[in-house]
Design a protein around this motif. Structure first.
Motif, PDB file in Angstrom:
ATOM      1  N   MET A 207     -11.388   2.664  30.860  1.00 34.71           N
ATOM      2  CA  MET A 207     -12.472   3.651  31.058  1.00 34.71           C
ATOM      3  C   MET A 207     -12.162   4.895  29.999  1.00 34.71           C
ATOM      4  O   MET A 207     -13.181   5.576  29.607  1.00 34.71           O
ATOM      5  CB  MET A 207     -12.505   3.958  32.354  1.00 34.71           C
ATOM      6  CG  MET A 207     -12.784   2.863  33.394  1.00 34.71           C
ATOM      7  SD  MET A 207     -14.697   2.756  32.608  1.00 34.71           S
ATOM      8  CE  MET A 207     -15.157   1.083  33.671  1.00 34.71           C
ATOM      9  N   PRO A 208     -10.909   5.578  30.408  1.00 36.69           N
ATOM     10  CA  PRO A 208     -10.714   6.753  29.240  1.00 36.69           C
ATOM     11  C   PRO A 208     -10.818   6.904  27.950  1.00 36.69           C
ATOM     12  O   PRO A 208     -11.456   7.883  27.254  1.00 36.69           O
ATOM     13  CB  PRO A 208      -9.150   6.972  29.315  1.00 36.69           C
ATOM     14  CG  PRO A 208      -8.577   6.139  30.739  1.00 36.69           C
ATOM     15  CD  PRO A 208      -9.591   5.106  30.797  1.00 36.69           C
ATOM     16  N   LEU A 209     -11.059   5.412  27.296  1.00 34.21           N
ATOM     17  CA  LEU A 209     -11.354   5.243  26.030  1.00 34.21           C
ATOM     18  C   LEU A 209     -12.984   5.601  25.477  1.00 34.21           C
ATOM     19  O   LEU A 209     -13.356   5.640  24.621  1.00 34.21           O
ATOM     20  CB  LEU A 209     -10.855   4.015  25.452  1.00 34.21           C
ATOM     21  CG  LEU A 209      -9.276   3.703  25.351  1.00 34.21           C
ATOM     22  CD1 LEU A 209      -9.163   2.291  24.851  1.00 34.21           C
ATOM     23  CD2 LEU A 209      -8.718   4.792  24.360  1.00 34.21           C
ATOM     24  N   LEU A 210     -13.638   5.385  26.703  1.00 38.25           N
ATOM     25  CA  LEU A 210     -14.964   5.763  26.511  1.00 38.25           C
ATOM     26  C   LEU A 210     -15.246   6.930  26.113  1.00 38.25           C
ATOM     27  O   LEU A 210     -16.759   7.287  25.564  1.00 38.25           O
ATOM     28  CB  LEU A 210     -15.745   5.449  27.773  1.00 38.25           C
ATOM     29  CG  LEU A 210     -15.857   3.729  28.382  1.00 38.25           C
ATOM     30  CD1 LEU A 210     -16.432   3.694  29.614  1.00 38.25           C
ATOM     31  CD2 LEU A 210     -16.998   3.301  27.266  1.00 38.25           C
ATOM     32  N   ALA A 211     -14.598   8.005  26.221  1.00 37.08           N
ATOM     33  CA  ALA A 211     -14.564   9.197  25.694  1.00 37.08           C
ATOM     34  C   ALA A 211     -14.657   9.561  24.148  1.00 37.08           C
ATOM     35  O   ALA A 211     -15.388  10.566  23.755  1.00 37.08           O
ATOM     36  CB  ALA A 211     -13.571  10.286  26.368  1.00 37.08           C
ATOM     37  N   ASP A 212     -14.412   8.422  23.553  1.00 37.92           N
ATOM     38  CA  ASP A 212     -14.430   8.213  21.871  1.00 37.92           C
ATOM     39  C   ASP A 212     -15.364   7.534  21.518  1.00 37.92           C
ATOM     40  O   ASP A 212     -15.010   6.317  21.385  1.00 37.92           O
ATOM     41  CB  ASP A 212     -13.049   8.097  21.566  1.00 37.92           C
ATOM     42  CG  ASP A 212     -12.926   8.249  20.048  1.00 37.92           C
ATOM     43  OD1 ASP A 212     -13.913   8.804  19.495  1.00 37.92           O
ATOM     44  OD2 ASP A 212     -12.020   7.929  19.369  1.00 37.92           O
TER      45      ASP A 212
ATOM     46  N   GLU B  55     -13.916  12.235  16.151  1.00 37.05           N
ATOM     47  CA  GLU B  55     -13.841  12.827  15.017  1.00 37.05           C
ATOM     48  C   GLU B  55     -14.976  13.588  14.213  1.00 37.05           C
ATOM     49  O   GLU B  55     -15.217  14.476  13.799  1.00 37.05           O
ATOM     50  CB  GLU B  55     -12.814  12.371  13.976  1.00 37.05           C
ATOM     51  CG  GLU B  55     -11.757  12.153  14.595  1.00 37.05           C
ATOM     52  CD  GLU B  55     -10.396  11.623  13.422  1.00 37.05           C
ATOM     53  OE1 GLU B  55     -11.035  11.350  12.548  1.00 37.05           O
ATOM     54  OE2 GLU B  55      -9.445  11.332  13.937  1.00 37.05           O
ATOM     55  N   SER B  56     -16.085  12.419  14.400  1.00 39.86           N
ATOM     56  CA  SER B  56     -17.342  12.888  13.533  1.00 39.86           C
ATOM     57  C   SER B  56     -18.205  13.865  14.506  1.00 39.86           C
ATOM     58  O   SER B  56     -19.308  14.071  13.897  1.00 39.86           O
ATOM     59  CB  SER B  56     -18.169  11.687  13.244  1.00 39.86           C
ATOM     60  OG  SER B  56     -18.307  11.058  14.418  1.00 39.86           O
ATOM     61  N   GLY B  57     -17.711  14.097  15.746  1.00 40.84           N
ATOM     62  CA  GLY B  57     -18.641  14.804  16.682  1.00 40.84           C
ATOM     63  C   GLY B  57     -19.722  14.245  17.050  1.00 40.84           C
ATOM     64  O   GLY B  57     -20.580  14.671  17.842  1.00 40.84           O
ATOM     65  N   GLU B  58     -19.747  12.740  17.059  1.00 37.42           N
ATOM     66  CA  GLU B  58     -20.618  11.850  17.916  1.00 37.42           C
ATOM     67  C   GLU B  58     -20.614  12.053  19.206  1.00 37.42           C
ATOM     68  O   GLU B  58     -19.534  12.125  20.211  1.00 37.42           O
ATOM     69  CB  GLU B  58     -20.345  10.407  17.330  1.00 37.42           C
ATOM     70  CG  GLU B  58     -21.525   9.458  17.864  1.00 37.42           C
ATOM     71  CD  GLU B  58     -21.090   8.141  17.758  1.00 37.42           C
ATOM     72  OE1 GLU B  58     -21.791   7.130  18.091  1.00 37.42           O
ATOM     73  OE2 GLU B  58     -20.040   7.886  16.930  1.00 37.42           O
ATOM     74  N   GLU B  59     -21.795  12.256  19.783  1.00 33.00           N
ATOM     75  CA  GLU B  59     -22.059  12.348  21.405  1.00 33.00           C
ATOM     76  C   GLU B  59     -21.909  11.167  22.082  1.00 33.00           C
ATOM     77  O   GLU B  59     -22.302   9.880  21.581  1.00 33.00           O
ATOM     78  CB  GLU B  59     -23.195  13.207  21.760  1.00 33.00           C
ATOM     79  CG  GLU B  59     -23.316  14.730  21.127  1.00 33.00           C
ATOM     80  CD  GLU B  59     -22.305  15.322  21.775  1.00 33.00           C
ATOM     81  OE1 GLU B  59     -21.968  15.405  22.970  1.00 33.00           O
ATOM     82  OE2 GLU B  59     -21.716  16.429  21.025  1.00 33.00           O
ATOM     83  N   LEU B  60     -21.595  11.249  23.267  1.00 32.28           N
ATOM     84  CA  LEU B  60     -21.562   9.915  24.228  1.00 32.28           C
ATOM     85  C   LEU B  60     -23.129   9.395  24.460  1.00 32.28           C
ATOM     86  O   LEU B  60     -23.997  10.320  24.621  1.00 32.28           O
ATOM     87  CB  LEU B  60     -20.966  10.224  25.562  1.00 32.28           C
ATOM     88  CG  LEU B  60     -19.411  10.484  25.687  1.00 32.28           C
ATOM     89  CD1 LEU B  60     -19.043  10.846  27.074  1.00 32.28           C
ATOM     90  CD2 LEU B  60     -18.601   9.482  24.967  1.00 32.28           C
ATOM     91  N   SER B  61     -22.898   8.189  24.277  1.00 32.28           N
ATOM     92  CA  SER B  61     -24.382   7.703  24.741  1.00 32.28           C
ATOM     93  C   SER B  61     -24.793   7.794  26.345  1.00 32.28           C
ATOM     94  O   SER B  61     -23.907   7.935  27.132  1.00 32.28           O
ATOM     95  CB  SER B  61     -24.087   6.033  24.664  1.00 32.28           C
ATOM     96  OG  SER B  61     -25.267   5.418  25.183  1.00 32.28           O
ATOM     97  N   MET B  62     -26.032   7.911  26.337  1.00 32.90           N
ATOM     98  CA  MET B  62     -26.531   8.480  27.698  1.00 32.90           C
ATOM     99  C   MET B  62     -26.215   7.095  28.573  1.00 32.90           C
ATOM    100  O   MET B  62     -26.348   7.340  29.964  1.00 32.90           O
ATOM    101  CB  MET B  62     -28.013   8.515  27.749  1.00 32.90           C
ATOM    102  CG  MET B  62     -28.424   9.726  26.938  1.00 32.90           C
ATOM    103  SD  MET B  62     -28.025  11.397  27.799  1.00 32.90           S
ATOM    104  CE  MET B  62     -29.075  11.160  29.012  1.00 32.90           C
ATOM    105  N   ASN B  63     -26.173   5.931  28.004  1.00 33.67           N
ATOM    106  CA  ASN B  63     -25.964   4.820  28.928  1.00 33.67           C
ATOM    107  C   ASN B  63     -24.601   4.951  29.709  1.00 33.67           C
ATOM    108  O   ASN B  63     -24.479   4.167  30.617  1.00 33.67           O
ATOM    109  CB  ASN B  63     -25.946   3.730  28.145  1.00 33.67           C
ATOM    110  CG  ASN B  63     -27.203   3.082  27.511  1.00 33.67           C
ATOM    111  OD1 ASN B  63     -28.262   3.355  28.201  1.00 33.67           O
ATOM    112  ND2 ASN B  63     -27.431   2.408  26.313  1.00 33.67           N
ATOM    113  N   VAL B  64     -23.736   5.665  28.991  1.00 34.31           N
ATOM    114  CA  VAL B  64     -22.023   5.895  29.590  1.00 34.31           C
ATOM    115  C   VAL B  64     -22.488   6.493  31.049  1.00 34.31           C
ATOM    116  O   VAL B  64     -21.813   5.852  32.029  1.00 34.31           O
ATOM    117  CB  VAL B  64     -21.251   6.604  28.795  1.00 34.31           C
ATOM    118  CG1 VAL B  64     -20.031   6.735  29.570  1.00 34.31           C
ATOM    119  CG2 VAL B  64     -21.220   5.840  27.639  1.00 34.31           C
TER     120      VAL B  64
END
Length: 1462
Positions: free
Chosen positions: A127-132, A185-194
């Motif tokens: 679960m914590p890795l979903l932040a990346d 690192e690329s600044g990609e945002e989390l998916s709304m599905n998360v």
């Protein structure tokens, strides 16, 4: 090999058979766990797990053979996989496990310990890795999350023993993923599905868990605090308990964070269960708070709690819990159903902190305001152009999830009981709770209950309750109410608060808010004045465009602000100055740059930022600014207008002081080699300036610092601000540069606040030379109905600032030349005001008027035509003033006009009033030219006008007429003609004989009114004539030669005009009298007339006189003059000869009110012994007005009565009176010495006053003292006061009714006595060289004499010079008014250079209605001398003054009298 092949063939055969049977078996048979000594490589393991995952995903739950899954499932739960060091292995392992969960649902092929290990992997590692999102195994992580959410296999975690910590970690990690920034690192945002899958997953856990740990609840609720800017700020900075910077609003979130939305969805998905959980959490917090220590007790001061009180942590937890409730009501109201009743109980708890917190919480919940607090204050920019009030009403704040109030449900409808309990907190005995309540109600009204809307009746009830809080007895409640109004948008103030009533409607929110500008607390009157000024600044555009609703609601604001000057408090005066030039007439208005102008005819200076829009010229910007000033002045009430004009008019005097200060600063040279005399003078000026500001100590230190800095550029900038030749742009730039120099310099941090008001007071911001053309243009065009106001401004400018006006006087003369009338063509109505402005200028600068130039002939002819054909007649008067002041051939011009005006004069003919006005003014300004025609002038005045029978129009049958008809106007000009002849011939031979004839006419008119040809005189005419005659008598008395002709008998008759039955006569006569006395133009004996207002039925007039007399007392005290003390003998003589005076018990009791009124006006601990000595001396002389035993006895009785009252006054005040050591001479004209010593001894030994009267005096004095004390504290709580005042009304009416039955007292005998030797001269005028003793915050009430009669050119250079010498200091405020208009004597708006602040502060604290009458005198309360006529119906009105509604010190229920600290 053969064996393996046969085995494989057999296996394939079995699989084919199973497929035919419809059962899917797992084909994967490779081991996932290595044997001891032979571990599986990461690459191989990775490949096997991926293959297994692919096969598991292809199986269907209904078709799979679960037994075939058992070996793989067992291996997947092995520690070597779950705790593998490679993240990819763990990710693929988790994918395979969730597939096993899916295929084996609802039962998992694992034991409890295995499941615990599995979920430890998923919860703690996956679960914590979903932040990346950039993680190479992010797809596998998302697959695990999606599977747990869709299949709901996460429910297995709830079956584990002691799973609370694991569930808590799950929630914590999930919210951490969404609440923090993306780790890619690329600044990609989390998916709304998360967010979506996590919400599903945790909702299932909450729903299926039999018990949920408090940690989980804490984690969920903590997400709602993400709406708190303080929390967001501390999280972003990694700090705790760090408040957010309110200015950094651009750094705050504008949308709800995903973690917030997820917590919101969880609560709404499980409202019942979450309601129980949150209720338990809230209850535990409150229990800890209330049981942590001794509860605080009810009280207004929360710092005086008994016992240790709750700890800081307990208090913080409680505050956090209540902030959560606010936010939960916004987003998940269903979870609060069990908490609302508990919160309602907090409203009734004895714990003040908890009760206050509950009140605040309810207010915000009903308003839909969350943890982030209310919306920011609206941007009320008074300097904006065009005005924001002209924008569409739909313009509102932009949406922000943090601060935009929203409510899903109507709180009053859903929870009527708690809502009603909240409303009852209005009556809470603790001020802090009431303050929180009014803040909440303000927010409810502002947000319309969170956007849901309020029932109209309920909204009206809330508005009325809110209005009452503005006049609460506690300052913190009033302050909270003012600040609540400041949160309203401008459109909401108009639509919502305006629905409660306009500012002119007593009791409305706007009315009570306006009263706060006079509040006794500085923070309240400062904030309310600033708010009101900004509101009017925004509304000015709509007011100028004629918006009736906005004008009705907010139009009176400038009047309310300027009238606060009458409170005469340094703090309020400072706030008025700041409000005037920061908001009402902002320095930067309009905030536009002038467009490019031609320089020298060839070069163009362009703005570097110029665009296609060429903007406005400087003249157009000046016109915009002038329009705003005219709009402001047009809407001012009379008293406020006097303040505004006085502030501008006083600048000439204030500039002298500032120039002297700057010169002394230059001489001081920063303290280097400064002379002792220079330092002494500078110290005196700094002390004077410091005492005009609230904090005199800080102000003095700042000014000394300024002098020591010795910044010559600053000196020059201040001079630029004061210079008449500085245009507005130069003044504006000078102020800005000076402020920047101060901010950047070494001066103290408070110096700018000290200098700002002083700078505003000397800067030519209103009467600026740049504004004159625009004012003239408005006076010509009457654009937007501002013509009359423009004329008024021109008159004031020409009178008070002629140097500013001089640059444009030629333009005005050219306009008058075009408007000149002829015999068949009248002049426009506005011309008379232009003539008045020109005449004022001509009297001071006669050579600057272009009458004697080459082109001046047409202008002279124009003024001549005004003198012959001008309408109204005042136009002729002003034209004569101009000609006699500036025309080099004025003698020839006077002869010509005399001839044309006298020849063929016929009463009632065309322009006969104009001819009378011309003759009247010529008699004053050209006496030598009129001497040959003196008989003709007298014949016209007496036989041609005054002896004519009175016309009898219907209007004249009324008691008063504001605009005299032609018949009365002719008599007014005829009387002026006779009086002006005397004023212009003070030293001519035979003038005294003529004067006696005029005095005879005037005194007869004052006594009984003139009746021509024995025909009846209409009431309105009779009253007008009496007032006019009385005014002429006091005007002639300003000339010492003629004052001797006003005998004591005529003076006593003149004094009775102050008690005339007609209120207009009384009011206008008294205000005219105060005007001349304030200018020190009348002998001091005229002060005695004002004390006859002890029975004045109009409380406003009586209060004005009381305030004015105390101000004069302070001035005389500063000058060490005993003027008001020595005239006490004259007052006793005046009362002794009053027609209603008698020696009976009841009349003497009535007479005490005059003496008590005198004591209230004059008596102080320092002068009481002198007043007592004067009263004693009266018993040692005989009457000189009407010598007789009866007159002497009246004097002796009044002397003993006064002595007894003074002794009682001394005792009641706790003063100590010593014997007066010096000798005192009484005026010889009204008193004479006793013939023998023996007779004097007999009179002294005899007791003239009955003992029973003396016994009643203490009661009367105590009642008078109660009146004084009541004013010092009354008005704090309006509802309570109403009950008292109602009882008072009834009581006083009873007195009045009894008084009607009282018979009239005998009249005195009238006798003509010789001239009177004036014992005391008028107090010397306050000269320009008075130093420290010249300041008086108890203002001078000088009214500069520039009205129709006193603006005469005979005063020309001499009177203007005398006036300047008499009132040089800026604080001797000289308010001017039209002579025919009512002049009210009021406190000077500007500070004076004399220090007695106690007097100024104390003056509004005492009532002017005298004492309450004991039972024995009830029968004659209304029968005051000469006042018995107007007081039959008015006496009760005079007594009903529980609140001085018309007093300058009135401020709602919190009276300015409460400021009385001196």
């Amino acid at each position: 090999m053969a064996t393996r092949t046969r085995r494989s063939a057999a296996t394939e055969a079995v699989e084919e058979e199973e497929e035919q049977d419809g059962v899917g078996r797992l084909r994967f048979k490779q081991p996932l766990v290595g044997r001891p000594g032979k571990p599986i490589t990461v690459t191989e393991l990775f490949s096997r797990l991926k293959a297994l995952s692919d096969e598991l995903r292809g199986l269907e739950q209904e078709e799979v053979d679960r037994e075939s899954l058992a070996p793989v499932a067992k291996e997947l739960a092995h520690q070597s996989l779950l705790q593998h060091k490679d993240a990819g292995v763990r990710a693929w392992t988790a994918c395979c496990i969730v597939d096993i969960f899916s295929l084996c649902a609802p039962d998992a092929p694992y034991t409890a310990p295995q499941l615990k290990d599995i979920f430890s992997l998923i919860v703690g590692k996956i679960m914590p890795l979903l932040a990346d999102p950039s993680n190479p195994y992010n797809g596998q992580h998302l697959y695990v999350l999606k599977s747990l959410a869709d299949i709901k296999s996460i429910v297995l975690i709830t079956d584990l023993p002691s799973s609370g910590s694991l569930i808590a970690t799950l929630f914590s990690n999930c919210f951490d993923v969404l609440s923090g920034p993306s780790k890619a690192e690329s600044g990609e945002e989390l998916s709304m599905n998360v967010e979506h899958h996590m919400t599903q997953m945790m909702s299932v856990v909450i729903e299926e868990s039999s018990t949920v740990s408090p940690d989980v609840v804490d984690t969920i609720l903590a997400q709602f605090l993400l709406a708190d800017p303080a929390i967001l700020s501390s999280r972003s900075k990694g700090k705790k308990n760090v408040p957010a910077d309110p200015k950094q609003t651009t750094l705050l979130r504008k949308e709800a964070p995903p973690a917030y939305n997820m917590a919101k969805s969880i609560c709404n998905a499980n409202p019942d269960k979450m309601a129980r959980l949150i209720g338990s959490y809230f209850s535990s917090v409150i229990v800890n708070f209330t049981s942590g220590a001794s509860l605080s007790k009810d009280g207004d001061d929360l710092d005086e709690d008994e016992g240790r009180g709750p700890s800081e942590d307990e208090l913080n937890d409680t505050l956090k819990a209540h902030r959560l409730l606010r936010e939960l009501w916004r987003c998940a109201p269903g979870v609060l159903r069990d908490i609302i009743p508990h919160l309602q109980q907090e409203l009734g708890t004895e714990n003040v902190q908890l009760r206050q917190l509950a009140t605040e919480t309810f207010g915000d919940m009903i308003s839909g305001i969350g943890a982030a607090g209310p919306p920011p204050f609206p941007d009320l920019n008074p300097a904006a152009y065009p005005s924001h009030s002209l924008e569409p009403s739909s313009s509102t704040r932009s949406y922000n999830f943090l601060t935009t109030p929203t409510s899903q449900n109507s709180f009053p409808s859903q929870y009527p009981g708690p809502y009603h309990a909240f409303l009852l907190r209005k009556q809470d005995k603790t001020a802090a709770v009431r303050a929180s309540w009014v803040t909440g109600v303000g927010r409810i009204l502002m947000t319309s209950a969170g956007g849901v809307g309020l029932d109209p009746e309920e909204e009206e009830r809330l508005l009325n309750s809110f209005a009452q809080c503005l006049i609460d007895s506690e300052e913190r409640v009033r302050l909270a109410a003012v600040r609540a109004v400041a949160h309203f948008e401008f459109t909401d103030i108009i639509s919502k608060i305006g629905s409660n009533g306009a500012m002119s409607e007593p009791g409305s929110i706007l009315s009570n808010l306006a009263d706060r500008v006079k509040d006794k607390r500085s923070v309240i009157h400062a904030e309310s004045m600033t708010l009101l000024a900004k509101l009017w600044g925004v509304a000015a555009g709509a007011i100028g465009e004629g918006n009736e609703r906005i004008t009705r609601l907010l139009g009176p604001i400038p009047s309310k602000i300027l009238e606060a000057m009458y409170v005469n408090d340094a703090e309020i005066n400072l706030q008025v100055d700041l409000a005037l030039y920061d908001a009402l007439l902002p320095l930067s208005y309009p905030p536009l740059k002038p467009k490019a102008v031609v320089n020298g005819g060839s070069q163009i200076v362009k703005d570097s930022q110029a665009t296609g829009d060429q903007g406005y010229t400087e003249a157009e910007l000046d016109k915009i600014r002038v329009e705003r000033q005219l709009i402001l002045v047009k809407g001012l009430e009379e008293k406020a207008k006097k303040v505004f004009f006085a502030k501008q008019g006083n600048q000439a005097g204030i500039v002298q002081y500032m120039e002297a200060f700057l010169q002394l600063c230059e001489d001081y040279n920063g303290g280097v080699k400064a002379g002792k005399e220079t330092k002494t003078k500078l110290d005196g000026l700094i002390n004077y300036y410091s005492k005009t500001l609230p904090d005199s100590t800080v102000a003095a230190a700042d000014l000394w610092k300024f002098a020591e800095t010795h910044d010559r550029r600053s000196y020059q900038l201040i001079r630029f601000c004061m210079a008449p030749d500085s245009d507005y742009r130069k003044v504006q730039k000078s102020i800005k540069e000076l402020r920047k120099r101060i901010e950047d310099g070494p001066s103290s941090s408070t110096f700018l606040a000290t200098l700002n008001p002083l700078l505003y007071r000397v800067s030519l911001l209103c009467y600026n030379k740049s504004h004159v053309p625009a004012v003239i243009d408005f006076s010509r065009s009457d654009e937007k109905g501002l013509g009359a106001t423009a004329h008024e401004i021109l008159k004031e400018m020409s009178t008070k600032h002629p140097k500013v006006f001089s640059t444009h006087v030629k333009d005005l003369c050219k306009a008058l030349e075009q408007e000149a009338p002829t015999e068949g063509h009248p002049n426009p109505p506005g011309a008379v005001e232009d003539l008045k402005a020109c005449s004022s200028f001509a009297t001071k600068f006669p050579k600057d008027l272009p009458l004697n130039t080459k082109d001046g002939r047409k202008l002279v002819q124009a003024f001549t035509n005004f003198a012959l054909y001008g309408t109204p007649p005042k136009a002729a008067k002003h034209a004569i003033t101009i000609l006699m002041s500036s025309d080099n051939k004025k003698e020839l011009r006077a002869k010509e006009l005399l001839s044309k005006s006298i020849n063929g004069f016929d009463y009632g003919a065309d322009y006969f009033l104009t001819r009378l006005a011309t003759l009247s003014q010529l008699a004053l300004l050209a006496p030598q030219e009129c001497e040959d025609d003196a008989e003709a002038l007298i014949d016209i005045a007496v036989n041609g006008v005054l002896m004519k029978p009175h016309a009898m129009p219907e209007e004249a049958e009324q008691e008063w007429m504001d605009v005299p008809d032609d018949d009365m106007a002719a008599r007014i000009w005829a009387l002026k003609l006779l009086v002006n002849r005397l004023r212009s011939n003070t030293i001519e031979e035979g003038s005294e004989e003529n004067a006696k004839l005029v005095y005879k006419v005037l005194s007869k008119t004052v006594k009984e009114g003139v009746q021509a040809a024995k025909t009846p005189t209409p009431p309105a005419h009779r009253n007008l004539q009496r007032l006019l005659a009385a005014n002429h008598l006091i005007k002639l008395s300003m000339i010492r030669h003629y004052d001797k002709l006003l005998t004591p008998t005529v003076f006593n008759e003149l004094a009775l005009v102050a008690q005339d039955p007609c209120s207009q006569v009384r009011k206008r006569f008294v205000t005219k009298l105060m005007k001349y006395l304030g200018q020190n133009k009348l002998p001091s004996r005229f002060y005695t007339i004002l004390f006859l207002l002890a029975y004045e039925p109009e409380l406003e007039l009586q209060e004005n006189v009381l305030t004015w007399m105390r101000a004069r007392r302070a001035v005389f005290a500063a000058q060490k003059e005993a003027t008001l003390e020595t005239i006490f003998a004259r007052l006793l003589s005046l009362l002794a000869h009053h027609p209603d005076f008698a020696k009976d018990h009841e009349t003497l009791i009535l007479s005490t009110k005059y003496i008590l009124f005198y004591l209230k006006c004059v008596a102080t601990p320092d002068n009481l012994s002198l007043i007592f000595h004067v009263a004693q001396r009266v018993k040692g002389v005989a009457d000189g007005v009407n010598p007789s035993e009866q007159a002497d006895e009246n004097l002796y009785i009044l002397s003993e009565l006064a002595q007894a009252l003074i002794r009682s006054w001394e005792e009641q005040n706790g003063w100590s009176m010593q014997s007066w050591p010096a000798k005192l001479k009484l005026p010889a004209g009204i008193f004479k010495a006793l013939p023998t010593h023996e007779q004097a001894q007999q009179i002294a030994d005899k007791v003239w006053l009955d003992e029973d009267i003396v016994e009643e005096l203490d009661v009367l004095v105590r009642q008078a003292m109660k009146n004084k004390k009541r004013k010092a504290v009354e008005g704090a709580e309006k509802p309570r006061k109403k009950a008292k005042s109602g009882a008072g009304v009834k009581k006083e009416r009873t007195k009045s009714e009894r008084a009607i039955k009282t018979p009239r007292k005998k009249r005195r005998t009238s006798g003509e006595d010789g001239g009177e030797d004036e014992g005391e001269d008028a107090a010397p005028s306050s000269g320009p060289r008075r130093k420290s003793d010249r300041r008086s915050t108890a203002k001078s009430y000088v009214e500069l004499d520039t009205d129709e009669e006193e603006e005469d050119a005979q005063a020309g250079a001499e009177e203007s010079s005398d006036s300047e010498k008499a009132t040089p200091e800026p604080e001797d405020v000289e308010m001017e008014d039209e002579e025919e208009e009512q002049m009210e004597s009021e406190p000077e708006p500007e500070p004076k250079p004399a220090p007695p602040k106690k007097s100024a502060r104390g003056r509004p604290a005492k009532k002017a209605n005298g004492v309450k009458t004991p039972p024995k005198e009830k029968a004659k309360v209304a029968e005051s001398p000469k006042a018995s006529l107007p007081t039959r119906g008015a006496k009760s009105k005079a007594k009903v003054n529980g609140d001085l509604s018309s007093s300058p010190a009135t401020n709602g229920t919190v009276r300015r009298s409460g400021r009385s600290r001196g």
